[in-house]
Motif scaffolding. Sequence first.
Motif, PDB file in Angstrom:
ATOM      1  N   ILE A   2       0.858  -1.374   0.093  1.00 20.38           N
ATOM      2  CA  ILE A   2      -0.054  -0.074  -0.056  1.00 20.38           C
ATOM      3  C   ILE A   2       0.815   1.086   0.056  1.00 20.38           C
ATOM      4  O   ILE A   2       1.940   1.308   0.896  1.00 20.38           O
ATOM      5  N   VAL A   3       0.821   2.048  -1.081  1.00 23.70           N
ATOM      6  CA  VAL A   3       1.376   3.302  -0.951  1.00 23.70           C
ATOM      7  C   VAL A   3       0.746   4.468  -0.476  1.00 23.70           C
ATOM      8  O   VAL A   3      -0.650   4.795  -1.080  1.00 23.70           O
ATOM      9  N   PHE A   4       1.180   5.137   0.330  1.00 29.02           N
ATOM     10  CA  PHE A   4       0.454   6.259   1.165  1.00 29.02           C
ATOM     11  C   PHE A   4       1.217   7.739   0.699  1.00 29.02           C
ATOM     12  O   PHE A   4       2.353   7.736   0.554  1.00 29.02           O
ATOM     13  N   HIS A   5       0.311   8.555   0.630  1.00 37.99           N
ATOM     14  CA  HIS A   5       0.835  10.024   0.382  1.00 37.99           C
ATOM     15  C   HIS A   5       0.265  10.827   1.282  1.00 37.99           C
ATOM     16  O   HIS A   5      -0.896  10.925   1.687  1.00 37.99           O
ATOM     17  N   ARG A   6       1.070  11.802   1.604  1.00 36.80           N
ATOM     18  CA  ARG A   6       0.898  12.860   2.762  1.00 36.80           C
ATOM     19  C   ARG A   6      -0.052  14.202   1.969  1.00 36.80           C
ATOM     20  O   ARG A   6       0.338  14.419   0.853  1.00 36.80           O
ATOM     21  N   THR A   7      -1.257  14.209   2.343  1.00 39.34           N
ATOM     22  CA  THR A   7      -2.284  15.318   1.858  1.00 39.34           C
ATOM     23  C   THR A   7      -1.820  16.624   2.552  1.00 39.34           C
ATOM     24  O   THR A   7      -1.047  16.708   3.357  1.00 39.34           O
ATOM     25  N   GLY A   8      -2.208  17.742   1.844  1.00 42.29           N
ATOM     26  CA  GLY A   8      -1.936  18.966   2.146  1.00 42.29           C
ATOM     27  C   GLY A   8      -2.292  19.143   3.811  1.00 42.29           C
ATOM     28  O   GLY A   8      -1.621  19.899   4.488  1.00 42.29           O
ATOM     29  N   ASP A   9      -3.278  18.620   4.329  1.00 42.51           N
ATOM     30  CA  ASP A   9      -3.609  18.746   5.820  1.00 42.51           C
ATOM     31  C   ASP A   9      -2.835  17.662   6.727  1.00 42.51           C
ATOM     32  O   ASP A   9      -3.321  17.511   7.796  1.00 42.51           O
ATOM     33  N   ASP A  10      -1.755  17.150   6.194  1.00 42.20           N
ATOM     34  CA  ASP A  10      -0.754  16.348   7.012  1.00 42.20           C
ATOM     35  C   ASP A  10      -1.453  14.777   7.325  1.00 42.20           C
ATOM     36  O   ASP A  10      -1.050  14.310   8.348  1.00 42.20           O
ATOM     37  N   ASN A  11      -2.519  14.684   6.690  1.00 43.47           N
ATOM     38  CA  ASN A  11      -3.023  13.171   6.625  1.00 43.47           C
ATOM     39  C   ASN A  11      -2.407  12.566   5.765  1.00 43.47           C
ATOM     40  O   ASN A  11      -1.768  13.118   4.714  1.00 43.47           O
ATOM     41  N   TRP A  12      -2.463  11.072   5.848  1.00 40.00           N
ATOM     42  CA  TRP A  12      -1.769  10.319   4.858  1.00 40.00           C
ATOM     43  C   TRP A  12      -3.103   9.248   4.271  1.00 40.00           C
ATOM     44  O   TRP A  12      -3.739   8.877   5.077  1.00 40.00           O
ATOM     45  N   LEU A  13      -3.187   9.520   2.807  1.00 43.00           N
ATOM     46  CA  LEU A  13      -4.170   8.531   2.160  1.00 43.00           C
ATOM     47  C   LEU A  13      -3.604   7.817   1.428  1.00 43.00           C
ATOM     48  O   LEU A  13      -2.282   7.874   0.925  1.00 43.00           O
ATOM     49  N   ALA A  14      -4.051   6.395   1.289  1.00 39.67           N
ATOM     50  CA  ALA A  14      -3.642   5.192   0.470  1.00 39.67           C
ATOM     51  C   ALA A  14      -3.839   6.056  -1.046  1.00 39.67           C
ATOM     52  O   ALA A  14      -4.957   6.277  -1.244  1.00 39.67           O
ATOM     53  N   VAL A  15      -2.798   5.557  -1.797  1.00 40.05           N
ATOM     54  CA  VAL A  15      -2.743   6.132  -3.262  1.00 40.05           C
ATOM     55  C   VAL A  15      -2.672   4.819  -4.354  1.00 40.05           C
ATOM     56  O   VAL A  15      -3.084   5.160  -5.569  1.00 40.05           O
ATOM     57  N   HIS A  16      -2.295   3.678  -3.826  1.00 35.19           N
ATOM     58  CA  HIS A  16      -2.249   2.810  -4.660  1.00 35.19           C
ATOM     59  C   HIS A  16      -2.056   1.336  -3.583  1.00 35.19           C
ATOM     60  O   HIS A  16      -1.564   1.259  -2.636  1.00 35.19           O
ATOM     61  N   GLU A  17      -2.680   0.449  -4.176  1.00 36.65           N
ATOM     62  CA  GLU A  17      -2.750  -0.949  -3.371  1.00 36.65           C
ATOM     63  C   GLU A  17      -2.471  -2.282  -4.512  1.00 36.65           C
ATOM     64  O   GLU A  17      -2.935  -2.237  -5.428  1.00 36.65           O
ATOM     65  N   HIS A  18      -1.621  -2.898  -4.040  1.00 33.47           N
ATOM     66  CA  HIS A  18      -0.997  -4.098  -4.853  1.00 33.47           C
ATOM     67  C   HIS A  18      -0.997  -5.434  -4.266  1.00 33.47           C
ATOM     68  O   HIS A  18      -0.589  -5.518  -3.119  1.00 33.47           O
ATOM     69  N   LEU A  19      -1.949  -6.372  -4.788  1.00 38.33           N
ATOM     70  CA  LEU A  19      -2.054  -7.676  -3.912  1.00 38.33           C
ATOM     71  C   LEU A  19      -1.401  -8.826  -4.855  1.00 38.33           C
ATOM     72  O   LEU A  19      -1.637  -8.801  -6.237  1.00 38.33           O
ATOM     73  N   SER A  20      -0.826  -9.656  -4.086  1.00 33.04           N
ATOM     74  CA  SER A  20      -0.387 -10.724  -4.906  1.00 33.04           C
ATOM     75  C   SER A  20      -0.149 -12.124  -3.890  1.00 33.04           C
ATOM     76  O   SER A  20      -0.427 -11.781  -2.700  1.00 33.04           O
ATOM     77  N   PRO A  21      -0.595 -13.249  -4.716  1.00 29.59           N
ATOM     78  CA  PRO A  21      -0.501 -14.621  -3.819  1.00 29.59           C
ATOM     79  C   PRO A  21       0.851 -14.501  -3.078  1.00 29.59           C
ATOM     80  O   PRO A  21       1.791 -14.092  -3.364  1.00 29.59           O
ATOM     81  N   ASP A  22       1.003 -14.933  -1.871  1.00 30.13           N
ATOM     82  CA  ASP A  22       2.052 -15.092  -1.099  1.00 30.13           C
ATOM     83  C   ASP A  22       2.540 -16.491  -1.479  1.00 30.13           C
ATOM     84  O   ASP A  22       1.894 -17.676  -1.062  1.00 30.13           O
ATOM     85  N   PRO A  23       3.723 -16.563  -1.937  1.00 29.50           N
ATOM     86  CA  PRO A  23       4.427 -17.888  -2.390  1.00 29.50           C
ATOM     87  C   PRO A  23       4.761 -18.610  -1.210  1.00 29.50           C
ATOM     88  O   PRO A  23       4.994 -20.119  -1.449  1.00 29.50           O
ATOM     89  N   ALA A  24       4.998 -18.092  -0.047  1.00 31.44           N
ATOM     90  CA  ALA A  24       5.405 -18.908   0.913  1.00 31.44           C
ATOM     91  C   ALA A  24       4.293 -19.940   1.637  1.00 31.44           C
ATOM     92  O   ALA A  24       4.591 -20.845   2.181  1.00 31.44           O
ATOM     93  N   THR A  25       3.030 -19.642   1.098  1.00 29.21           N
ATOM     94  CA  THR A  25       2.040 -20.419   1.687  1.00 29.21           C
ATOM     95  C   THR A  25       1.405 -21.261   0.531  1.00 29.21           C
ATOM     96  O   THR A  25       0.515 -22.254   0.460  1.00 29.21           O
ATOM     97  N   ALA A  26       2.020 -21.127  -0.727  1.00 28.34           N
ATOM     98  CA  ALA A  26       1.648 -22.040  -1.890  1.00 28.34           C
ATOM     99  C   ALA A  26       1.596 -23.489  -1.573  1.00 28.34           C
ATOM    100  O   ALA A  26       0.586 -23.985  -2.145  1.00 28.34           O
ATOM    101  N   ALA A  27       2.557 -23.947  -1.020  1.00 28.98           N
ATOM    102  CA  ALA A  27       2.639 -25.262  -0.851  1.00 28.98           C
ATOM    103  C   ALA A  27       1.589 -25.837   0.027  1.00 28.98           C
ATOM    104  O   ALA A  27       1.486 -26.996   0.424  1.00 28.98           O
ATOM    105  N   ALA A  28       1.087 -25.039   0.761  1.00 28.59           N
ATOM    106  CA  ALA A  28       0.253 -25.521   2.079  1.00 28.59           C
ATOM    107  C   ALA A  28      -0.933 -26.045   1.783  1.00 28.59           C
ATOM    108  O   ALA A  28      -1.491 -25.645   0.386  1.00 28.59           O
TER     109      ALA A  28
END
Length: 141
Positions: free
Chosen positions: A115-141
């Motif tokens: 999740i990529v966050f960016h600081r807005t003008g009022d010093d809040n942080w909003l998410a501007v991008h989200e990327h999901l992928s399968p977790d290979p560590a659990t693929a064999a489970a």
Amino acid sequence: MSNDHGHDNDHDTVLAAADALIAAFAEGRTDDYFDAFAADASFVFHTTGKRLDSTQEYRDLWRTWSEEDDFRVLACDSKDRLLQLFGDTAVFTHSVTTRVSTRAGEETVHERETIVFHRTGDDNWLAVHEHLSPDPATAAA
């Protein structure tokens, strides 16, 4: 105190924003969840054929999932967290285990997320991008 406009606690502030986003997702508070994203955020999900180019597009897709498949998030666990700060931008990566419910029943999904966050003008942080992928560590489970 340095003179960088009080940004020394950015790390904690962004982590709090990430935690709030994840908690809203986990607890099914969809309005709070979508409010954590900028209107023009983009989303790349391995389960969705195309990139989503706005939060509204994602919200519409979520509504479709809910209406057509009774999609609900039951729980979400975040671990192996890393936060990198680059000025007014922050990159949050973690491994996420999500329990969801659909008409087909309950399912547990193991994914890695950025999740990529960016600081807005009022010093809040909003998410501007989200990327999901399968977790290979659990693929064999």
